[in-house]
Design a protein around this motif. Structure first.
Motif, PDB file in Angstrom:
ATOM      1  N   GLU A 103       0.831  -1.195   0.000  1.00 12.75           N
ATOM      2  CA  GLU A 103       0.000   0.000   0.000  1.00 12.75           C
ATOM      3  C   GLU A 103       0.867   1.248   0.000  1.00 12.75           C
ATOM      4  O   GLU A 103       2.017   1.223   0.452  1.00 12.75           O
ATOM      5  CB  GLU A 103      -0.910   0.017   1.230  1.00 12.75           C
ATOM      6  CG  GLU A 103      -1.913  -1.116   1.272  1.00 12.75           C
ATOM      7  CD  GLU A 103      -2.754  -1.111   2.535  1.00 12.75           C
ATOM      8  OE1 GLU A 103      -3.953  -1.446   2.454  1.00 12.75           O
ATOM      9  OE2 GLU A 103      -2.210  -0.771   3.604  1.00 12.75           O
ATOM     10  N   LEU A 104       0.329   2.333  -0.503  1.00 15.57           N
ATOM     11  CA  LEU A 104       1.000   3.615  -0.366  1.00 15.57           C
ATOM     12  C   LEU A 104       0.890   4.079   1.079  1.00 15.57           C
ATOM     13  O   LEU A 104      -0.138   3.838   1.732  1.00 15.57           O
ATOM     14  CB  LEU A 104       0.362   4.661  -1.288  1.00 15.57           C
ATOM     15  CG  LEU A 104       0.653   4.515  -2.790  1.00 15.57           C
ATOM     16  CD1 LEU A 104      -0.211   5.485  -3.585  1.00 15.57           C
ATOM     17  CD2 LEU A 104       2.122   4.765  -3.078  1.00 15.57           C
ATOM     18  N   PRO A 105       1.923   4.716   1.621  1.00 11.15           N
ATOM     19  CA  PRO A 105       1.887   5.163   3.016  1.00 11.15           C
ATOM     20  C   PRO A 105       0.654   6.019   3.307  1.00 11.15           C
ATOM     21  O   PRO A 105       0.371   6.982   2.603  1.00 11.15           O
ATOM     22  CB  PRO A 105       3.176   5.987   3.151  1.00 11.15           C
ATOM     23  CG  PRO A 105       4.088   5.427   2.109  1.00 11.15           C
ATOM     24  CD  PRO A 105       3.200   5.051   0.959  1.00 11.15           C
ATOM     25  N   GLY A 106      -0.077   5.623   4.327  1.00 10.82           N
ATOM     26  CA  GLY A 106      -1.246   6.386   4.730  1.00 10.82           C
ATOM     27  C   GLY A 106      -2.439   6.255   3.814  1.00 10.82           C
ATOM     28  O   GLY A 106      -3.431   6.982   3.972  1.00 10.82           O
ATOM     29  N   LEU A 107      -2.380   5.332   2.858  1.00 13.60           N
ATOM     30  CA  LEU A 107      -3.486   5.196   1.909  1.00 13.60           C
ATOM     31  C   LEU A 107      -3.844   3.720   1.743  1.00 13.60           C
ATOM     32  O   LEU A 107      -3.393   3.062   0.806  1.00 13.60           O
ATOM     33  CB  LEU A 107      -3.100   5.798   0.561  1.00 13.60           C
ATOM     34  CG  LEU A 107      -4.261   5.922  -0.434  1.00 13.60           C
ATOM     35  CD1 LEU A 107      -5.232   6.992   0.011  1.00 13.60           C
ATOM     36  CD2 LEU A 107      -3.725   6.252  -1.814  1.00 13.60           C
ATOM     37  N   PRO A 108      -4.643   3.175   2.641  1.00  7.80           N
ATOM     38  CA  PRO A 108      -4.999   1.758   2.553  1.00  7.80           C
ATOM     39  C   PRO A 108      -5.912   1.482   1.362  1.00  7.80           C
ATOM     40  O   PRO A 108      -6.607   2.370   0.871  1.00  7.80           O
ATOM     41  CB  PRO A 108      -5.731   1.511   3.877  1.00  7.80           C
ATOM     42  CG  PRO A 108      -6.301   2.839   4.251  1.00  7.80           C
ATOM     43  CD  PRO A 108      -5.292   3.854   3.784  1.00  7.80           C
ATOM     44  N   PHE A 109      -5.884   0.244   0.922  1.00  8.92           N
ATOM     45  CA  PHE A 109      -6.794  -0.168  -0.139  1.00  8.92           C
ATOM     46  C   PHE A 109      -8.228  -0.084   0.373  1.00  8.92           C
ATOM     47  O   PHE A 109      -8.516  -0.407   1.512  1.00  8.92           O
ATOM     48  CB  PHE A 109      -6.489  -1.592  -0.598  1.00  8.92           C
ATOM     49  CG  PHE A 109      -5.132  -1.746  -1.226  1.00  8.92           C
ATOM     50  CD1 PHE A 109      -4.769  -0.979  -2.325  1.00  8.92           C
ATOM     51  CD2 PHE A 109      -4.204  -2.646  -0.716  1.00  8.92           C
ATOM     52  CE1 PHE A 109      -3.521  -1.110  -2.905  1.00  8.92           C
ATOM     53  CE2 PHE A 109      -2.953  -2.790  -1.298  1.00  8.92           C
ATOM     54  CZ  PHE A 109      -2.608  -2.014  -2.389  1.00  8.92           C
ATOM     55  N   GLY A 110      -9.102   0.367  -0.490  1.00  5.82           N
ATOM     56  CA  GLY A 110     -10.492   0.529  -0.078  1.00  5.82           C
ATOM     57  C   GLY A 110     -11.419   0.574  -1.268  1.00  5.82           C
ATOM     58  O   GLY A 110     -11.134  -0.012  -2.317  1.00  5.82           O
ATOM     59  N   ASP A 111     -12.505   1.312  -1.127  1.00  2.00           N
ATOM     60  CA  ASP A 111     -13.574   1.334  -2.118  1.00  2.00           C
ATOM     61  C   ASP A 111     -13.088   1.742  -3.500  1.00  2.00           C
ATOM     62  O   ASP A 111     -13.366   1.080  -4.505  1.00  2.00           O
ATOM     63  CB  ASP A 111     -14.668   2.291  -1.642  1.00  2.00           C
ATOM     64  CG  ASP A 111     -15.843   2.333  -2.606  1.00  2.00           C
ATOM     65  OD1 ASP A 111     -16.202   1.270  -3.149  1.00  2.00           O
ATOM     66  OD2 ASP A 111     -16.384   3.417  -2.829  1.00  2.00           O
TER      67      ASP A 111
END
Length: 469
Positions: free
Chosen positions: A153-161
């Motif tokens: 994942e990108l730092p501070g940006l979790p996988f989501g919608d």
């Protein structure tokens, strides 16, 4: 959680049933060992279920769609060509089911026990497997860790919608109209180019100076040109600053050449590498050491610092390739059986199923020089090959690299149709210690793409028939 008092005794435990794990399990069973495989997901692992296989189904469909849509000059006039994504999803499901069933049948046929759940070490020779409310302890003589990896994942940006991993992108139930791909490595390029061919507006953002780092720049440029033909945009030197969502859309802000830019899409696919699945295994309890990035260092028999525990595949240093993992799995199983088997990474082929396909093995010309060789090079163009022209595939190249002193083949790079298959001949040549002359003297069938390997070897020797010297 209910844990029974009994501890099950087993000879060899394999953690993970991906290409490395199930290969290791089968090879160990062939060598007379009692084997248990632990898998928390589906047999076949990431590659078979949510990686290599489903991505190639998507890529193949995109290639066929593009071929039918642009086949006029071949005399094929197809009108109103359409694409049915739901049918593709059914095919993907059927292919995966066939292959996973095949893996299961093989393991059963070799009397390998399969247990589903999450494994965690509780000692140097014991682990516990948890499956919902139940857990079982296993005591083993040998263990092969083949736990695989997951998208980073990108730092501070979790996988989501709206922020997708490669796994998420391959699980979409319909084609997105607009897709931003962050990362120009092989996964991002393969998926981005496939979606672009199917009509998605794709924008690729790569932080480096070129897409597909690690491949010859000429080869990467060929892929870039074809992506642009499919109306995909590519920004290199692009540093993503933030990603936000609003009104059902995703907005990506990035710096490019000192200027801040903004792109809006339906989804953003983050493809910036993978990370090893070692953080939940309880390695400390087993005494197994991992480096700061979670990778387990091993010796040439895939043995960790704990002599009876081995590690293979994506959790050890080196390229995250299914065929590398399977190779290491066989080495580890044979080492457990007492055989003098060691890894040799001189000739691990790397393939990108882009358009054109890219394949490389061994040393490039520059790497050969850096390694102290007086390098010799033989080139041949797809445009001078009869079979390539009949396929309407004149854009491509074959490069062979060798040692001028001995004539030995050291490496190769191929860009063009069937590169993934053509590279096998050169991989074998390196493994067998073959020379340019050996390849040049081997009769290749005509008209075939394989002739280009022979022609490149002849050109390296200054003997090419279809080239001026």
């Amino acid at each position: 959680m209910d844990a029974g008092n009994a501890v099950v005794e087993i000879d060899v435990v394999v953690i993970g049933a991906g290409p490395g794990g199930y290969t290791a399990a089968i090879r160990a069973a062939q060598l007379g060992r009692k084997v248990l495989v632990i898998e928390k997901g589906s047999l076949g692992g990431v590659c078979l279920n949510v990686g290599c296989i489903p991505s190639k189904i998507l890529i193949t469909a995109a290639e066929r769609f593009e071929l039918l849509s642009h086949s006029d000059e071949m005399g094929v006039e197809a009108e109103q060509v359409s694409f049915n994504f739901s049918k593709l999803l059914k095919r993907k499901h059927n292919v995966i089911q066939t292959l996973t069933s095949g893996v299961g049948s093989l393991l059963k046929g070799y009397q390998v026990q399969v247990v589903h759940g999450e494994a965690r070490f509780i000692g140097s020779k014991e682990l516990i497997v948890c499956n919902g409310e139940y857990s079982t302890s296993y005591r083993f003589n040998h263990c092969i860790i083949a736990a695989g990896s997951r998208p980073a994942e990108l730092p501070g940006l979790p996988f989501g919608d709206k922020v997708l991993s490669s796994t998420d992108a391959l699980s979409l139930d319909k084609l997105p109209e607009r897709l931003i791909v962050v990362g120009g490595g092989y996964i991002g390029i393969e998926l981005g180019q496939a979606f672009a061919k199917l009509g998605t507006k794709v924008t690729t953002l790569e932080a480096g100076a070129t897409i597909l780092p690690g491949f010859d720049k000429r080869m990467a440029n060929m892929v870039s040109r074809n992506m642009k033909k499919a109306h995909a945009d590519i920004y290199t030197g692009a540093n993503v600053k933030r990603i936000t969502t609003a009104d059902g859309e995703v907005i990506v802000m990035f710096d490019h050449s000192g200027e801040e830019k903004q792109i809006t899409a339906d989804y953003v696919l983050v493809s910036v590498g993978r990370m090893p699945n070692t953080d939940q295994l309880g390695l400390e309890a087993a005494g197994v050491e991992a480096n700061g990035k979670g990778y387990i260092e091993v010796d040439r028999q895939c043995r960790t610092n704990v002599s009876h525990i081995y590690a293979i595949g994506d959790i050890v240093p080196g390229p995250a390739l299914a065929h590398k993992a399977a190779y290491e799995g066989k080495v580890a199983a044979e080492a457990i059986a007492g055989e003098r088997r060691y890894v040799d990474y001189r000739c691990i082929p790397a393939v990108v199923f882009s358009d054109p396909e890219l394949a490389a093995v061994g040393l490039t010309e520059q790497a050969a020089h850096k390694s102290g060789y007086d390098a010799m090079v033989g080139n041949f163009s797809y445009g001078a090959n009869g079979r390539a022209l009949t396929l309407n595939a004149a854009a491509g190249m074959v490069t062979l690299v060798g040692d001028k002193k001995t004539g030995a083949v050291l490496g190769a790079q191929i860009a063009g149709p069937e590169a993934s298959n053509l590279i096998a001949e050169i991989t074998l040549a390196i493994e067998m210690g073959a020379s340019f002359e050996d390849i040049a003297l081997t009769i290749h069938a005509h008209p075939t793409l394989g002739e280009m390997i022979m022609e490149a070897a002849e050109n390296g020797l200054g003997q090419g028939i279809h080239s001026l010297h």
